[in-house]
Design an enzyme around this catalytic site. Sequence first.
Site, PDB file in Angstrom:
ATOM      1  N   LYS A 131       0.801  -1.231   0.000  1.00 47.26           N
ATOM      2  CA  LYS A 131       0.000   0.000   0.000  1.00 47.26           C
ATOM      3  C   LYS A 131       0.834   1.283   0.000  1.00 47.26           C
ATOM      4  O   LYS A 131       0.386   2.314  -0.488  1.00 47.26           O
ATOM      5  CB  LYS A 131      -0.946   0.021   1.207  1.00 47.26           C
ATOM      6  CG  LYS A 131      -2.157  -0.895   1.064  1.00 47.26           C
ATOM      7  CD  LYS A 131      -3.104  -0.736   2.243  1.00 47.26           C
ATOM      8  CE  LYS A 131      -4.268  -1.694   2.120  1.00 47.26           C
ATOM      9  NZ  LYS A 131      -5.269  -1.501   3.184  1.00 47.26           N
ATOM     10  N   ASP A 147     -10.265   2.918   2.307  1.00 48.77           N
ATOM     11  CA  ASP A 147     -10.420   2.250   3.607  1.00 48.77           C
ATOM     12  C   ASP A 147     -11.103   3.167   4.631  1.00 48.77           C
ATOM     13  O   ASP A 147     -12.009   2.734   5.353  1.00 48.77           O
ATOM     14  CB  ASP A 147      -9.052   1.815   4.162  1.00 48.77           C
ATOM     15  CG  ASP A 147      -8.530   0.552   3.495  1.00 48.77           C
ATOM     16  OD1 ASP A 147      -9.350  -0.255   3.013  1.00 48.77           O
ATOM     17  OD2 ASP A 147      -7.301   0.372   3.456  1.00 48.77           O
TER      18      ASP A 147
END
Length: 296
Positions: free
Chosen positions: A75, A112
Amino acid sequence: MTAVNAHTRLVGLIGWPVDHSLSPTMHNAAFEAMELNWVYLPLAVNPEVENQVSRAVLGLAALGFAGANITIPHKQAVMPYLDEITESAMSIGAVNTVHVAEDGRLKGDNTDAAGFLADLNEHNIDLREIDALVIGAGGAARAVIFALAQAGAHRITVLGRTPARAIQLVGAMQRQFPKIVFAAYPFDNAFETQLPRARFIVNCTPLGMTGHEDSLSNFVRGKFTPDQIIYDLVYGPRNTSLIDHAKECGARAFDGLGMLVHQGALSLEIWSGRPAPIEVMRRAAEARLGLSSPRP
Ligand code: NAP
């Protein structure tokens, strides 16, 4: 699934490992419901192989992908190879969604935090002025803390196994949100003092996940109160011992499946420009987990 042909649009999940991910199941079910000739592929990219992450990400445009999700451990590693990164992804310090624009430019985003907030919203949880306790200081904790801060939390305390990592995270967030009271404590010996004062408690570690240790139980068993809300990012199994302990004490408790579904739905909307069929995605994920029971 629509037969794959020369017109099929590709998206995928870049991570390592990707074997147990629910994302292919969720997204392929959504494409079918949306009557899109798209397919979502697990794309295992080995972090040990030099330049593999950059090749994979830059290859998305060359291969005509519409985009990709990015998961552990890439990420942060993908960020230098993107042409644009949204402000929220920069603030979180991680990208979980890449969109390949018409001109081939790679745009990074993070769904997220918004996925977490969308799930809390669904459960009518108001975070304004709340005193929150975040367990863990990794990538998911960064997105959760950003979401809590944006939603107006009053105080955010982080419990970290590696104190330096928790302190660094809290310092970075404090600079972005100077009005919020931040604190960081070592993982084990701060539960006793920090758990009772928190109204909202989030597990951002893999503790309690199938195949991982479950030492959280030792710290929280019998310690919750009915006015507390517990959110466990873990969703496999759904009834983690953290959730069981919370419910035994009369507290409200939620697992991370809702966040997973919402972050996926937001990614799909970025790639396709269309509303995502959230209930289709949720049912597909639940079926894959072998669940037909109602949500908590
Ligand atoms: P990560 O970046 O590897 O961070 C994990 C954190 O947990 C780190 O702070 C780590 O401590 C801590 N930790 C790991 N094992 C521990 C142990 N035995 N005792 C105490 N602390 C421990 O992983 P992540 O991306 O943040 O993911 C964390 C969890 O959230 C995973 O279970 C993941 O599946 C879940 N997740 C769920 C969603 C969802 O949509 N529901 C989204 C993202 C992540 P150190 O700092 O010392 O390494």
